[in-house]
Design a protein around this motif. Structure first.
Motif, PDB file in Angstrom:
ATOM      1  N   LEU A  71       0.798  -1.223   0.000  1.00 47.15           N
ATOM      2  CA  LEU A  71       0.000   0.000   0.000  1.00 47.15           C
ATOM      3  C   LEU A  71       0.834   1.278   0.000  1.00 47.15           C
ATOM      4  CD1 LEU A  71      -2.754  -1.049   2.587  1.00 47.15           C
ATOM      5  CD2 LEU A  71      -2.885  -1.087   0.084  1.00 47.15           C
ATOM      6  N   ILE A  72       2.140   1.157   0.188  1.00 42.93           N
ATOM      7  CA  ILE A  72       2.972   2.361   0.227  1.00 42.93           C
ATOM      8  C   ILE A  72       3.158   2.936  -1.172  1.00 42.93           C
ATOM      9  CG2 ILE A  72       5.259   3.280   0.775  1.00 42.93           C
ATOM     10  CD1 ILE A  72       5.410   1.218   3.022  1.00 42.93           C
ATOM     11  N   GLY A  73       3.441   2.071  -2.126  1.00 42.40           N
ATOM     12  CA  GLY A  73       3.619   2.532  -3.496  1.00 42.40           C
ATOM     13  C   GLY A  73       4.974   3.168  -3.708  1.00 42.40           C
ATOM     14  N   PRO A  74       5.178   3.752  -4.888  1.00 43.00           N
ATOM     15  CA  PRO A  74       6.478   4.370  -5.187  1.00 43.00           C
ATOM     16  C   PRO A  74       6.763   5.558  -4.285  1.00 43.00           C
ATOM     17  CG  PRO A  74       4.862   4.903  -6.890  1.00 43.00           C
ATOM     18  CD  PRO A  74       4.228   3.866  -6.012  1.00 43.00           C
ATOM     19  N   LEU A  75       8.030   5.717  -3.948  1.00 44.33           N
ATOM     20  CA  LEU A  75       8.455   6.814  -3.091  1.00 44.33           C
ATOM     21  C   LEU A  75       9.163   7.882  -3.911  1.00 44.33           C
ATOM     22  CD1 LEU A  75       9.827   4.737  -0.097  1.00 44.33           C
ATOM     23  CD2 LEU A  75       7.624   5.902  -0.246  1.00 44.33           C
ATOM     24  N   ALA A  76       9.143   9.105  -3.402  1.00 48.11           N
ATOM     25  CA  ALA A  76       9.802  10.232  -4.067  1.00 48.11           C
ATOM     26  C   ALA A  76      11.057  10.570  -3.282  1.00 48.11           C
ATOM     27  CB  ALA A  76       8.860  11.437  -4.124  1.00 48.11           C
ATOM     28  N   PRO A  77      12.221  10.166  -3.752  1.00 46.94           N
ATOM     29  CA  PRO A  77      13.452  10.384  -2.984  1.00 46.94           C
ATOM     30  C   PRO A  77      13.930  11.830  -3.058  1.00 46.94           C
ATOM     31  CG  PRO A  77      13.973   9.358  -5.079  1.00 46.94           C
ATOM     32  CD  PRO A  77      12.466   9.431  -5.014  1.00 46.94           C
ATOM     33  N   VAL A  78      14.566  12.273  -1.989  1.00 45.90           N
ATOM     34  CA  VAL A  78      15.209  13.584  -1.982  1.00 45.90           C
ATOM     35  C   VAL A  78      16.612  13.415  -2.549  1.00 45.90           C
ATOM     36  CG1 VAL A  78      15.984  15.505  -0.557  1.00 45.90           C
ATOM     37  CG2 VAL A  78      13.878  14.292   0.020  1.00 45.90           C
ATOM     38  N   SER A  79      16.966  14.197  -3.578  1.00 45.46           N
ATOM     39  CA  SER A  79      18.268  14.057  -4.208  1.00 45.46           C
ATOM     40  C   SER A  79      19.371  14.517  -3.269  1.00 45.46           C
ATOM     41  CB  SER A  79      18.326  14.879  -5.499  1.00 45.46           C
ATOM     42  OG  SER A  79      18.365  16.265  -5.207  1.00 45.46           O
ATOM     43  N   LEU A  80      20.590  14.069  -3.547  1.00 46.78           N
ATOM     44  CA  LEU A  80      21.729  14.456  -2.728  1.00 46.78           C
ATOM     45  C   LEU A  80      21.934  15.963  -2.781  1.00 46.78           C
ATOM     46  CD1 LEU A  80      24.128  13.619  -1.000  1.00 46.78           C
ATOM     47  CD2 LEU A  80      25.464  13.330  -3.112  1.00 46.78           C
ATOM     48  N   ILE A  81      21.732  16.549  -3.956  1.00 45.90           N
ATOM     49  CA  ILE A  81      21.901  18.004  -4.083  1.00 45.90           C
ATOM     50  C   ILE A  81      20.890  18.738  -3.230  1.00 45.90           C
ATOM     51  CG2 ILE A  81      21.725  19.946  -5.672  1.00 45.90           C
ATOM     52  CD1 ILE A  81      22.892  18.178  -7.845  1.00 45.90           C
ATOM     53  N   ASP A  82      19.617  18.295  -3.316  1.00 43.15           N
ATOM     54  CA  ASP A  82      18.579  18.971  -2.540  1.00 43.15           C
ATOM     55  C   ASP A  82      18.775  18.771  -1.043  1.00 43.15           C
ATOM     56  OD1 ASP A  82      16.910  20.371  -4.353  1.00 43.15           O
ATOM     57  OD2 ASP A  82      16.103  18.486  -5.073  1.00 43.15           O
ATOM     58  N   SER A  83      19.294  17.620  -0.646  1.00 40.10           N
ATOM     59  CA  SER A  83      19.502  17.376   0.785  1.00 40.10           C
ATOM     60  C   SER A  83      20.496  18.362   1.383  1.00 40.10           C
ATOM     61  CB  SER A  83      19.980  15.937   1.011  1.00 40.10           C
ATOM     62  OG  SER A  83      21.274  15.745   0.466  1.00 40.10           O
ATOM     63  N   THR A  84      21.396  18.889   0.571  1.00 41.37           N
ATOM     64  CA  THR A  84      22.349  19.882   1.059  1.00 41.37           C
ATOM     65  C   THR A  84      21.735  21.278   1.113  1.00 41.37           C
ATOM     66  OG1 THR A  84      23.231  20.369  -1.154  1.00 41.37           O
ATOM     67  CG2 THR A  84      24.242  18.551   0.066  1.00 41.37           C
ATOM     68  N   ARG A  85      20.533  21.418   0.569  1.00 41.59           N
ATOM     69  CA  ARG A  85      19.848  22.710   0.572  1.00 41.59           C
ATOM     70  C   ARG A  85      18.840  22.830   1.706  1.00 41.59           C
ATOM     71  NH1 ARG A  85      18.892  22.915  -5.988  1.00 41.59           N
ATOM     72  NH2 ARG A  85      21.020  23.514  -6.552  1.00 41.59           N
ATOM     73  N   LEU A  86      19.010  22.020   2.746  1.00 41.76           N
ATOM     74  CA  LEU A  86      18.252  22.184   3.983  1.00 41.76           C
ATOM     75  C   LEU A  86      19.038  23.131   4.883  1.00 41.76           C
ATOM     76  CD1 LEU A  86      16.207  21.566   6.215  1.00 41.76           C
ATOM     77  CD2 LEU A  86      17.480  19.456   6.696  1.00 41.76           C
ATOM     78  N   LYS A  87      18.444  24.253   5.227  1.00 39.25           N
ATOM     79  CA  LYS A  87      19.139  25.264   6.005  1.00 39.25           C
ATOM     80  C   LYS A  87      18.397  25.561   7.305  1.00 39.25           C
ATOM     81  CE  LYS A  87      22.240  25.908   2.785  1.00 39.25           C
ATOM     82  NZ  LYS A  87      23.645  25.466   2.992  1.00 39.25           N
ATOM     83  N   MET A  88      19.154  26.025   8.280  1.00 38.95           N
ATOM     84  CA  MET A  88      18.618  26.430   9.571  1.00 38.95           C
ATOM     85  C   MET A  88      18.701  27.955   9.676  1.00 38.95           C
ATOM     86  SD  MET A  88      18.194  23.347  10.804  1.00 38.95           S
ATOM     87  CE  MET A  88      18.635  21.869   9.843  1.00 38.95           C
ATOM     88  N   HIS A  89      17.618  28.568  10.116  1.00 35.07           N
ATOM     89  CA  HIS A  89      17.623  30.014  10.304  1.00 35.07           C
ATOM     90  C   HIS A  89      17.864  30.335  11.772  1.00 35.07           C
ATOM     91  CE1 HIS A  89      15.374  33.744  11.493  1.00 35.07           C
ATOM     92  NE2 HIS A  89      16.268  34.211  10.650  1.00 35.07           N
ATOM     93  N   GLN A  90      18.870  31.181  12.004  1.00 31.69           N
ATOM     94  CA  GLN A  90      19.162  31.612  13.364  1.00 31.69           C
ATOM     95  C   GLN A  90      19.799  32.985  13.322  1.00 31.69           C
ATOM     96  OE1 GLN A  90      21.864  29.069  15.653  1.00 31.69           O
ATOM     97  NE2 GLN A  90      20.585  29.377  17.463  1.00 31.69           N
ATOM     98  N   GLY A  91      19.219  33.911  14.054  1.00 28.81           N
ATOM     99  CA  GLY A  91      19.770  35.257  14.135  1.00 28.81           C
ATOM    100  C   GLY A  91      19.815  35.988  12.805  1.00 28.81           C
ATOM    101  N   GLY A  92      18.838  35.750  11.939  1.00 30.42           N
ATOM    102  CA  GLY A  92      18.787  36.436  10.650  1.00 30.42           C
ATOM    103  C   GLY A  92      19.686  35.846   9.586  1.00 30.42           C
ATOM    104  N   LYS A  93      20.375  34.735   9.894  1.00 28.50           N
ATOM    105  CA  LYS A  93      21.261  34.099   8.925  1.00 28.50           C
ATOM    106  C   LYS A  93      20.878  32.629   8.750  1.00 28.50           C
ATOM    107  CE  LYS A  93      25.190  37.103  10.062  1.00 28.50           C
ATOM    108  NZ  LYS A  93      26.607  37.152  10.512  1.00 28.50           N
ATOM    109  N   LEU A  94      21.321  32.062   7.629  1.00 29.53           N
ATOM    110  CA  LEU A  94      21.080  30.655   7.343  1.00 29.53           C
ATOM    111  C   LEU A  94      22.349  29.854   7.581  1.00 29.53           C
ATOM    112  CD1 LEU A  94      18.967  30.899   4.049  1.00 29.53           C
ATOM    113  CD2 LEU A  94      18.145  30.619   6.391  1.00 29.53           C
ATOM    114  N   ARG A  95      22.211  28.713   8.226  1.00 27.10           N
ATOM    115  CA  ARG A  95      23.338  27.835   8.479  1.00 27.10           C
ATOM    116  C   ARG A  95      22.986  26.434   7.994  1.00 27.10           C
ATOM    117  NH1 ARG A  95      24.016  27.748  14.875  1.00 27.10           N
ATOM    118  NH2 ARG A  95      25.302  25.930  14.383  1.00 27.10           N
ATOM    119  N   SER A  96      23.995  25.609   7.783  1.00 26.17           N
ATOM    120  CA  SER A  96      23.770  24.286   7.205  1.00 26.17           C
ATOM    121  C   SER A  96      23.413  23.232   8.235  1.00 26.17           C
ATOM    122  CB  SER A  96      25.021  23.835   6.434  1.00 26.17           C
ATOM    123  OG  SER A  96      25.275  24.697   5.338  1.00 26.17           O
TER     124      SER A  96
END
Length: 399
Positions: A71-96
């Motif tokens: 029942l799960i079916g095909p999954l949509a994987p997150v690419s390696l490039i996109d996984s590096t584009r997850l950022k954290m916002h703190q104090g007005g700046k973005l960090r990795s």
């Protein structure tokens, strides 16, 4: 148990219907909306936004249950490039990366975190006040509550360990949650379950077999006329956007200064938006006295940091407020066992994500639905058998 009625066609209701039908019961499921899914719905195109959290955690019991039934079916994987584009916002700046304190706390077993103490007080004693607050805000992705630090330390710690786990547990069904819901509905029908949509139930059947009420807790409170059916949850301001595609857009932003999460759904599943466009959802928890506008303003400030020129690129926009975004949250001194009981007596059982069942996110709905059907079967003193008597007549009103 020749017959079982399910009221509510979301994830919990469909799990209950499939489980009961597999046990041999004649199942009828009633859903007030024209489409099934509850918060598992995915909006019709061209922008297929999910109404609720859209990730499945593969570490829970529902994953193996769904997988065993294909029942799960095909999954949509997150690419390696996109996984590096997850950022954290703190104090007005973005960090990795989030602060190391997040991972330091995540290593602590759930048994270390006390039930009767709030998470902030417990975590601050380990990593300090500032890092405890940052870690609580980081968990907006799994809790969508405006003050995670005020919740039970044991409750929050269980979710922190699951969210920070490596490799990540989150998996994304291609086509959104609706693809899973549609497969579940097809499975239920294959087993002989009758599914009626656009049917709003206003009272329980006067006689007959067991009834599983798999609605929101608020709807169950009205249907059962039981004011005790309440539990703490959260409110979230939502901003859904269709954007013309631009190279360099972030995959997601986690706000560490306040609870909040923005995600580009099309990073893993481009089919959720028209060709050449991105689908982005901002989810900002807001307090009981805060307006939607407060959350939307915060979302727009975060978008300015990670999605350059988003205002000029916007092709579609939708705003809203969601209550009970991820179901129950436990305050200090309470656990899932203190939530409204599944067995309500007289052959009535509750299922959903705000009732007395363990788990994270949709696992609560799954566990409660399986337990509700198990209790119903045991109450009959025998295994359910195929077939059953004539279908009951319920009080139905057009949705």
């Amino acid at each position: 148990m020749d017959q079982l009625t399910v009221i509510g066609g979301g994830f919990a209701g469909l799990v209950a219907a499939i489980s009961a039908a597999e046990a041999g019961a004649a199942v009828t499921l009633y859903e007030s909306h024209r489409t099934l899914g509850g918060r598992g719905r995915t909006a019709d195109g061209p922008y297929r936004i999910n109404e609720g959290p859209h990730a499945l955690y593969n570490g829970g019991p529902h994953w193996s249950w769904l997988a065993a039934r294909d029942l799960i079916g095909p999954l949509a994987p997150v690419s390696l490039i996109d996984s590096t584009r997850l950022k954290m916002h703190q104090g007005g700046k973005l960090r990795s990366l989030p602060p190391l304190a997040v991972f330091r706390l995540a290593r602590r077993p759930v048994s270390d975190a006390p039930v009767d103490l709030d998470f902030h007080t417990w975590a601050a004693g380990i990593v300090g006040d500032a890092d405890a607050r940052t870690t609580a805000n980081f968990l907006a992705v799994a809790l969508f509550h405006h003050d995670v630090g005020a919740l039970s330390a044991a409750f929050v710690q269980e979710r922190l360990r699951r969210v920070a786990k490596l490799p990540p547990e989150a998996r994304f069904p291609r086509g959104g949650w609706q693809s899973v819901i549609d497969r579940m509905a097809a499975r239920a029908r294959e087993l002989g379950a009758v599914i009626e949509t656009g049917a709003r139930i206003t009272e329980l059947p006067a006689e007959g077999g067991p009834v599983v009420v798999a609605t929101s807790l608020a709807a169950a409170r009205t249907l059962l006329d039981d004011p005790s059916l309440t539990w703490e949850s959260g409110r979230t301001a939502l901003l859904d956007l269709g954007l013309r595609r631009r190279r360099g857009d972030l995959y997601a932003i986690s706000d560490l200064d306040a609870p909040g999460w923005i995600e580009r759904f099309t990073a893993q599943d481009p089919g959720l938006a028209p060709a050449g466009e991105e689908l982005v959802q901002a989810q900002l928890p807001i307090g009981p006295g805060e307006s939607k506008a407060v959350g939307i303003a915060r979302a727009e400030r975060l978008l300015d940091l990670g999605y350059r020129g988003w205002r000029e690129r916007t092709t579609w926009r939708r705003e809203g407020v969601a209550a009970g975004r991820t179901g129950a949250v436990d305050l200090p001194g309470t656990t899932w066992r203190d939530r409204p009981a599944i067995d309500r007596g007289d052959g009535v059982y509750l299922a959903g994500d705000q009732v007395a069942a363990p788990g994270v996110l949709s696992e609560v709905s799954f566990n409660s639905a399986v337990e509700a059907v198990s209790l119903a079967v045991r109450a009959t003193g025998r295994r359910a058998v195929p077939g059953g008597g004539p279908r009951r007549s319920l009080d139905l009103k057009s949705a």
